[in-house]
Write an enzyme that holds these catalytic residues in place. Structure first.
Site, mmCIF file in Angstrom:
data_model
loop_
_atom_site.group_PDB
_atom_site.id
_atom_site.type_symbol
_atom_site.label_atom_id
_atom_site.label_comp_id
_atom_site.label_asym_id
_atom_site.label_seq_id
_atom_site.Cartn_x
_atom_site.Cartn_y
_atom_site.Cartn_z
ATOM 1 N N ARG A 196 -9.936 1.174 8.628
ATOM 2 C CA ARG A 196 -9.676 -0.243 8.890
ATOM 3 C C ARG A 196 -10.872 -0.927 9.521
ATOM 4 N NH1 ARG A 196 -3.755 0.412 8.969
ATOM 5 N NH2 ARG A 196 -2.832 -1.636 9.165
ATOM 6 N N ARG B 140 -0.999 -9.459 12.794
ATOM 7 C CA ARG B 140 -1.569 -8.342 12.010
ATOM 8 C C ARG B 140 -2.435 -8.877 10.874
ATOM 9 N NH1 ARG B 140 3.790 -5.652 10.488
ATOM 10 N NH2 ARG B 140 2.580 -4.293 9.147
ATOM 11 N N ARG C 103 10.957 -2.461 11.538
ATOM 12 C CA ARG C 103 9.815 -2.075 12.386
ATOM 13 C C ARG C 103 9.567 -3.153 13.425
ATOM 14 N NH1 ARG C 103 4.984 -0.266 8.382
ATOM 15 N NH2 ARG C 103 3.790 -1.565 9.813
ATOM 16 N N LYS D 128 0.842 -1.216 0.000
ATOM 17 C CA LYS D 128 0.000 0.000 0.000
ATOM 18 C C LYS D 128 0.865 1.249 0.000
ATOM 19 C CE LYS D 128 -1.977 -1.115 3.931
ATOM 20 N NZ LYS D 128 -1.307 -2.396 4.209
HETATM 21 P P1 AP5 Z 1 4.876 -1.640 1.886
HETATM 22 O O1 AP5 Z 1 4.529 -0.803 0.719
HETATM 23 O O2 AP5 Z 1 5.622 -0.999 3.011
HETATM 24 O O3 AP5 Z 1 3.575 -2.428 2.397
HETATM 25 P P2 AP5 Z 1 2.281 -1.892 3.175
HETATM 26 O O4 AP5 Z 1 1.083 -2.545 2.562
HETATM 27 O O5 AP5 Z 1 2.284 -0.410 3.262
HETATM 28 O O6 AP5 Z 1 2.538 -2.618 4.558
HETATM 29 P P3 AP5 Z 1 2.447 -2.139 6.059
HETATM 30 O O7 AP5 Z 1 3.067 -3.269 6.828
HETATM 31 O O8 AP5 Z 1 3.018 -0.783 6.287
HETATM 32 O O9 AP5 Z 1 0.899 -2.119 6.270
HETATM 33 P P4 AP5 Z 1 0.100 -2.195 7.575
HETATM 34 O O10 AP5 Z 1 -1.275 -1.891 7.124
HETATM 35 O O11 AP5 Z 1 0.217 -3.479 8.316
HETATM 36 O O12 AP5 Z 1 0.827 -1.156 8.531
HETATM 37 P P5 AP5 Z 1 0.469 0.330 8.936
HETATM 38 O O13 AP5 Z 1 1.719 1.092 8.962
HETATM 39 O O14 AP5 Z 1 -0.689 0.853 8.150
HETATM 40 O O15 AP5 Z 1 5.721 -2.909 1.345
HETATM 41 C C1 AP5 Z 1 6.232 -3.875 2.242
HETATM 42 C C2 AP5 Z 1 7.600 -4.346 1.740
HETATM 43 O O16 AP5 Z 1 7.438 -5.033 0.502
HETATM 44 C C3 AP5 Z 1 8.611 -3.219 1.473
HETATM 45 O O17 AP5 Z 1 9.884 -3.637 1.849
HETATM 46 C C4 AP5 Z 1 8.538 -3.005 -0.056
HETATM 47 O O18 AP5 Z 1 9.775 -2.543 -0.574
HETATM 48 C C5 AP5 Z 1 8.186 -4.392 -0.538
HETATM 49 N N1 AP5 Z 1 7.313 -4.394 -1.722
HETATM 50 C C6 AP5 Z 1 6.202 -3.615 -1.928
HETATM 51 N N2 AP5 Z 1 5.629 -3.913 -3.126
HETATM 52 C C7 AP5 Z 1 6.394 -4.892 -3.668
HETATM 53 C C8 AP5 Z 1 6.302 -5.633 -4.895
HETATM 54 N N3 AP5 Z 1 5.320 -5.430 -5.785
HETATM 55 N N4 AP5 Z 1 7.253 -6.575 -5.145
HETATM 56 C C9 AP5 Z 1 8.260 -6.815 -4.233
HETATM 57 N N5 AP5 Z 1 8.398 -6.144 -3.056
HETATM 58 C C10 AP5 Z 1 7.466 -5.204 -2.776
HETATM 59 O O19 AP5 Z 1 -0.082 0.135 10.418
HETATM 60 C C11 AP5 Z 1 0.757 -0.258 11.469
HETATM 61 C C12 AP5 Z 1 -0.057 -0.353 12.761
HETATM 62 O O20 AP5 Z 1 -0.609 0.948 13.084
HETATM 63 C C13 AP5 Z 1 -1.284 -1.270 12.709
HETATM 64 O O21 AP5 Z 1 -0.942 -2.623 12.949
HETATM 65 C C14 AP5 Z 1 -2.156 -0.666 13.814
HETATM 66 O O22 AP5 Z 1 -1.692 -1.023 15.073
HETATM 67 C C15 AP5 Z 1 -1.919 0.831 13.648
HETATM 68 N N6 AP5 Z 1 -2.881 1.448 12.719
HETATM 69 C C16 AP5 Z 1 -2.587 2.023 11.522
HETATM 70 N N7 AP5 Z 1 -3.705 2.500 10.941
HETATM 71 C C17 AP5 Z 1 -4.724 2.214 11.801
HETATM 72 C C18 AP5 Z 1 -6.127 2.424 11.744
HETATM 73 N N8 AP5 Z 1 -6.704 3.012 10.682
HETATM 74 N N9 AP5 Z 1 -6.874 2.015 12.784
HETATM 75 C C19 AP5 Z 1 -6.317 1.419 13.867
HETATM 76 N N10 AP5 Z 1 -4.992 1.166 13.962
HETATM 77 C C20 AP5 Z 1 -4.198 1.553 12.943
#
Ligand code: AP5
Length: 217
Positions: free
Chosen positions: A87, A163, A152, A13
């Site tokens: 979410r 997660r 992280r 994402k």
């Molecule tokens: P990346 O683009 O970083 O993936 P992502 O989908 O953004 O993954 P996240 O782990 O950041 O998502 P998340 O939803 O779990 O975490 P968030 O920060 O929102 O890509 C991942 C890796 O793959 C990278 O190394 C990249 O280089 C590689 N990659 C990407 N695309 C690729 C491809 N096509 N091919 C090969 N490699 C690739 O949330 C964290 C925490 O915050 C949550 O667990 C929760 O506790 C809290 N939180 C956040 N938002 C909320 C909410 N709305 N409500 C409640 N709690 C929340």
């Protein structure tokens, strides 16, 4: 463009949002990044920081307050892309209310879908440059020599699995919410980054191209 990106941890994402928002010149608003900043600056209560580290969600009210303030900033007036928000259905309803009050509506909710084994690999091998915040991947996007990388705390494998469980539980209601409204776009997140970007552009159709032309001119 007013978009939300949904998808499990590691789906790409953030990677896709960054690539697309640069072209569209709309802000990429990631609640995970906002919460991590609040954690570092000590503004997030320790109990919530712990919840994040364990792979749970923070309460809806905390995230909705963050979004209410962020959406009121001038750069969000011409559009935005929310990454990782909403979410839950209460978050989606709160977003609809905020937008309706401002006279706007969402154009699309894009769900990026990736098989579980790839999600685990993408999340656990992700590394972040401490200085620049640039995201790398040990296998797919190695960092340049000398980069000072960190992992992280919630990218430990057992936390990623938690997660994923949280995501599955949440989307059982959230995806139908957007499906019913006719704005859900499902996209495969398998394959290279550019391939996935092209798929997202394709599902967004003419709207995506119109915005591109407008910005190019
Ligand atoms: P990346 O683009 O970083 O993936 P992502 O989908 O953004 O993954 P996240 O782990 O950041 O998502 P998340 O939803 O779990 O975490 P968030 O920060 O929102 O890509 C991942 C890796 O793959 C990278 O190394 C990249 O280089 C590689 N990659 C990407 N695309 C690729 C491809 N096509 N091919 C090969 N490699 C690739 O949330 C964290 C925490 O915050 C949550 O667990 C929760 O506790 C809290 N939180 C956040 N938002 C909320 C909410 N709305 N409500 C409640 N709690 C929340």
């Amino acid at each position: 463009m007013r978009l939300v990106f949904l998808g499990p941890p590691g789906a790409g994402k953030g990677t896709q949002a960054k690539a697309l928002c640069e072209g569209w010149r709309i802000p990429h608003i990631a609640t995970g990044d906002m919460l991590r900043s609040a954690k570092v600056s000590g503004k997030l209560p320790p109990s919530l920081a712990q919840q994040m580290n364990a792979g749970g969600l923070v309460p809806d009210s905390v995230v909705i307050d963050l979004i209410r303030d962020r959406i009121a900033e001038p750069d969000a007036a011409r559009g935005f892309l929310f990454d990782g928000f909403p979410r839950t259905v209460p978050q989606a309803e709160a977003l609809d209310d905020l937008l309706q009050t401002a006279g706007f509506a969402l154009d699309a909710a894009v769900a990026i879908e990736v098989p579980e084994h790839l999600l685990i690999e993408r999340a656990t091998l992700r590394r972040i440059d401490k200085k620049t915040g640039q995201i790398y991947h040990l296998k797919y996007k190695p960092a340049p020599p000398g980069a000072d990388l960190e992992c992280r705390p919630d990218d430990a494998e057992e936390v990623v699995r938690q997660r994923l469980k949280t995501y599955v539980a949440m989307t059982s209601e959230l995806l139908p919410y957007y499906q019913k409204r006719g704005i859900l776009k499902r996209v495969s997140g398998e394959g290279g980054v550019d391939e996935v970007t092209a798929r997202i552009r394709a599902v967004l159709g003419s709207r995506s191209k119109e915005d591109g032309k407008e910005l190019a001119g």
